[in-house]
Write an enzyme that holds these catalytic residues in place. Structure first.
Site, mmCIF file in Angstrom:
data_model
loop_
_atom_site.group_PDB
_atom_site.id
_atom_site.type_symbol
_atom_site.label_atom_id
_atom_site.label_comp_id
_atom_site.label_asym_id
_atom_site.label_seq_id
_atom_site.Cartn_x
_atom_site.Cartn_y
_atom_site.Cartn_z
ATOM 1 C CG ASP A 56 -21.310 -22.881 9.792
ATOM 2 O OD1 ASP A 56 -21.766 -22.240 8.722
ATOM 3 O OD2 ASP A 56 -21.090 -23.978 10.104
ATOM 4 C CG ASP B 25 -26.460 -26.180 8.194
ATOM 5 O OD1 ASP B 25 -27.624 -26.316 8.974
ATOM 6 O OD2 ASP B 25 -26.661 -25.942 7.116
#
Length: 343
Positions: A26, A28
């Site tokens: 991922d 963010d």
């Protein structure tokens, strides 16, 4: 205990970057926050890559194109190409393309990343409900997305057009804190229309399928900061996961997690890729031990004894809490134990 920090041995004794062929990272809250690299991310990813691990960047944020994301990563000092980036825009575009005619017009509520992904699938993005679209696709459009875009979506959906959403993350990390995400915008349209979208992003299967198709991963490790997207997505895809504590999840939320939100491994940040995870084992007299800590589940609260690395204490607490909770979420009081660890 199901799929917990105790039950998967692959990362014990060897670096996770050696135990798994591909990290599905991922962005963010894991690699960067508010556009700036998170501490230790750049060096850790470089070391994992040099050791032979394939790094793929998997994001529910549909705003930017893979080219733009790769350029940003490169600016931060992370070697990445557009082919290393998989977005929920790509996943939802594949989903739409499988259900509408080739070349069909699609009303876009979102940013350039969504438009590029639709064109990649041979679809034609349009801006108005009056442009004869056959479907509506909604993705994160950034903080300046106008209210009139929600109106266009509502007009089209009210006519009976199918509605798709790239993802339903309610929040997104920013440099100034936690901000509303695409899920909050989806709720606006849901309330106005009473309709339900088909959703492609994490934790749902279309995103996992898109990721595996694009990376060819055989032994993937999902790396994320969110229990309800990254970790649940790994659970749904039946692959292992590493939760890093650099984003939205804290110790209290982790301990209370139901089975689908329980990561295989837990670490402070991306340095966790470079080492083997410590063993969490049954303790003499009951409970679970990790490092210098022993955790037990009482009738009303979790108890923690010992000393050492705070993360080891958290791992032991998770084992005790998740075993006590079984297939539910742990409701035992963990505040005193967590206060000892400072997490």
């Amino acid at each position: 205990m199901s799929r917990s920090v105790r039950t998967r041995p692959e990362g014990r004794g060897q670096a996770l970057s050696e135990a798994y062929d591909t990290a599905l990272l991922d962005l963010d809250g894991v690699v960067y926050a508010g556009g700036e690299a998170i501490a230790h991310a750049v060096d850790s990813l470089a070391a994992a890559r040099e050791g032979g691990m394939h790094l793929a960047y998997v994001t529910n944020n549909a705003l930017r194109t893979p080219d733009a994301v790769a350029e940003h990563l490169t600016e931060l000092g992370i070697q990445a190409a557009a082919d290393d980036v998989i977005t929920s825009a790509q996943a939802v575009a594949r989903l739409v393309a499988g259900q509408v005619p080739a070349g069909a017009r699609v009303l876009v509520i979102g940013g350039e990343g969504l438009r590029v992904a639709l064109r990649e699938r041979g679809l034609t993005p349009v801006e108005s409900a009056d442009d004869e679209p056959v479907a509506v696709v909604q993705g994160y459009g950034g903080p300046d997305l106008r209210w009139s875009r929600f109106q266009e979506a509502s007009y089209a959906i009210a006519r009976g057009l199918p509605w798709y959403a790239s993802n339903t993350d309610l929040t997104i990390p920013s440099a100034r804190g936690i901000a509303p995400g695409n899920g909050a915008a989806v709720e606006v349209v849901r309330i106005a229309t009473g309709a339900e979208p088909q959703v492609a992003g994490k934790p749902l299967p279309p995103m996992h399928r898109e990721t595996i198709l694009r990376t060819g991963a055989e032994r993937p490790l999902v790396v994320g900061d969110r229990l309800d997207t990254d970790i649940e997505g790994a659970f749904n895809g039946e692959v292992d996961s590493l939760l890093v504590l650099t984003g939205v999840t804290d110790g209290k939320q982790l301990i209370a997690a139901p089975p689908q939100h329980r990561p295989t491994y837990v670490d402070a940040d991306l340095r966790g890729l470079l080492g083997g995870q410590p063993e969490v084992a049954d303790a003499d007299g009951g409970g679970f031990r990790c490092g210098g800590w022993t955790a037990t589940a009482g009738e009303e609260r979790l108890e923690l004894e010992g000393d050492g690395d705070a993360l080891d204490g958290l791992r032991a607490l998770c084992a005790a809490a998740w075993t006590a909770a079984g297939d539910g979420g742990c409701t035992l009081d963990a505040e005193k134990a967590l206060a000892r660890l400072g997490v």
